[in-house]
Design an enzyme around this catalytic site. Structure first.
Site, PDB file in Angstrom:
ATOM      1  N   ASP A 236       7.228  15.460  14.238  1.00 47.89           N
ATOM      2  CA  ASP A 236       8.661  15.616  13.972  1.00 47.89           C
ATOM      3  C   ASP A 236       9.560  15.077  15.072  1.00 47.89           C
ATOM      4  O   ASP A 236      10.752  15.404  15.105  1.00 47.89           O
ATOM      5  CB  ASP A 236       8.979  17.099  13.720  1.00 47.89           C
ATOM      6  CG  ASP A 236       8.468  17.545  12.355  1.00 47.89           C
ATOM      7  OD1 ASP A 236       8.614  16.768  11.398  1.00 47.89           O
ATOM      8  OD2 ASP A 236       7.922  18.651  12.256  1.00 47.89           O
TER       9      ASP A 236
ATOM     10  N   ASP B 119       7.720  14.140   4.268  1.00 48.35           N
ATOM     11  CA  ASP B 119       8.794  14.325   5.253  1.00 48.35           C
ATOM     12  C   ASP B 119       8.677  13.347   6.428  1.00 48.35           C
ATOM     13  O   ASP B 119       9.661  12.995   7.078  1.00 48.35           O
ATOM     14  CB  ASP B 119       8.781  15.749   5.836  1.00 48.35           C
ATOM     15  CG  ASP B 119       8.358  16.836   4.865  1.00 48.35           C
ATOM     16  OD1 ASP B 119       7.613  16.525   3.917  1.00 48.35           O
ATOM     17  OD2 ASP B 119       8.752  17.984   5.052  1.00 48.35           O
TER      18      ASP B 119
HETATM   19  N1  GLY Z   1       8.937  20.141   6.677  1.00 42.74           N
HETATM   20  C1  GLY Z   1      10.289  19.787   6.673  1.00 42.74           C
HETATM   21  C2  GLY Z   1      11.046  20.398   5.568  1.00 42.74           C
HETATM   22  O1  GLY Z   1      10.935  21.582   5.360  1.00 42.74           O
HETATM   23  O2  GLY Z   1      11.744  19.689   4.900  1.00 42.74           O
END
Ligand code: GLY
Length: 406
Positions: free
Chosen positions: A126, A184
């Site tokens: 992330d 994501d």
């Molecule tokens: N994992 C990132 C989100 O919850 O969008």
């Protein structure tokens, strides 16, 4: 050969930064409404006040706002290693750019000091979310060698998670025989493009393109909805499982996953000028916008296939991300689709600006928006205010305003 051509084209044609590239033109057929521009100006002023309230609650804890749960009347925070830690500073920088309120800048800069150590974090995928929203925005507003170094180190840390056999950056830690990649992760690639623009080192660019190509191949169903999680064999790159973690079911279309993909492939087109990414983004947009379960006000339910629809939760964050993505995509696509995307984004901004979604002054811990869903199956962050909903809402409003400027 084709890859090299796109690489040199993109590097030569692109300019470093976080906004739309100059190859998209100002489009005469897209006309922001005066009334909505006024509403946006008011929203930004209100957000300025809300975020000052939020800053007061954080005081000098060194913690980051995560969410506000209205059912428990609780403001929840996180440490800097949580995937959302950059959104607060990013929102502050974006708001400061709009309101020029020095208090917001001071708070954003203050929080960067707690974030900087994450540049060396190799345990998360992330880093794009975390570092590009925070230091990326800081550097965009006031470029500094120190910020650049932090961003570059972050891009290097992110790159350590790339497995050439799989052709992807690893998302989540797991047992050694699994290699988990979530949709994501498309959102983390922008940081890698920045690193190539900055250094001329194409290895970051190649990782981003390879990750996006593998994702296009394996994450998407024939109708251009996306799985949430693909589990690869880390030795052979073979797909072992296609499943969900945050969605309703393995075969369902988790709303935020769909819009992460929409946004991510729009960025891919911006950064590479490769038409296949534009087409992918348009296909994803079609899936979302023609979905019979997309409500008339275009704020998605948390999963397009929750059988409880319409008696289930909306996800304002998905709406905000979708609006922001469509306001970029409308600049690249043909006139008919461009107008349609623009109109949908406009309608989302209007809806999110209404008291149904926008917090009343002084409420919700200082968050701007209500009604997002973080992780429904885990029963966490359901129908709450959440940091990334605010970040992408502010970005969408900025982009809308930008379309009114020559
Ligand atoms: N994992 C990132 C989100 O919850 O969008």
């Amino acid at each position: 050969m084709k890859f090299k051509f796109f690489l040199s084209l993109a590097i030569v044609a692109s300019v470093s930064g976080m906004n739309q590239r100059c190859f998209s033109q100002h489009l005469k057929y897209i006309k922001p409404q005066k009334e909505l521009l006024n509403t946006i100006d008011q929203n930004l002023k209100d957000a300025d006040n809300q975020y000052k309230l939020m800053a007061k609650q954080l005081a000098d804890t060194g913690l980051f706002p995560k969410n506000y749960d209205p059912a428990k009347e609780k403001f929840n925070t996180s440490k800097s290693d949580w995937w959302c830690s950059g959104f607060y500073e990013g929102t502050l920088f974006d708001l400061y750019e709009q309101t020029h309120d020095p208090q917001l800048l001071t708070e954003a800069n203050h929080m960067l000091t707690s974030m900087a150590k994450e540049q060396y974090n190799t345990h998360t995928h992330d880093l794009g979310f975390m570092m590009y929203t925070s230091f990326g925005n800081a550097n965009r507003l006031e470029p500094k060698a120190e910020y650049k170094q932090i961003l570059l180190n972050s891009a290097r840390s992110l790159s350590t998670r790339f497995n050439p056999k799989v052709g992807c950056i690893k998302s989540w830690e797991s047992k050694p025989s699994d290699f988990l990649v979530i949709i994501d992760n498309m959102m983390n690639l922008e940081l890698l493009f920045w690193a190539t623009h900055e250094t001329g080192d194409s290895s970051f660019y190649k990782i981003a393109v390879t990750h996006a190509n593998t994702t296009m191949k394996n994450h998407y169903r024939p109708d251009y909805s996306s799985y949430h999680v693909i589990n690869y064999n880390p030795e052979t790159g073979e797909v072992q499982q296609k499943k969900t973690a945050q969605g309703y079911a393995n075969e369902s279309a988790w709303a935020r996953g769909q819009v992460w993909g929409l946004y991510g492939f729009t960025v891919m087109y911006r950064e590479t000028h490769d038409k296949k990414y534009l087409e992918q983004a348009e296909h994803i947009a079609r899936f979302i916008l023609t979905n019979p379960n997309l409500p008339a006000d275009k704020i998605p339910y948390w999963d397009f296939n929750d059988p409880a629809i319409p008696n289930t939760y909306r996800d304002a964050s998905a709406g905000a991300i979708m609006a922001s993505a469509l306001l970029e995509l409308c600049r690249y696509t043909n006139k008919t689709d461009g107008i349609a995307y623009f109109n949908i984004a406009q309608s989302i901004i209007k809806t999110l600006s209404s008291p149904q979604y926008k917090s009343a002054a002084g409420t919700n811990g200082g968050f701007l928006l209500k009604h997002s869903v973080g992780h429904f199956p885990a029963k966490t962050e359901i129908d709450v205010s959440i940091s990334y909903a605010d970040y992408y809402f502010v970005e969408a409003m900025k982009r809308y305003k930008g379309l009114s400027e020559p």
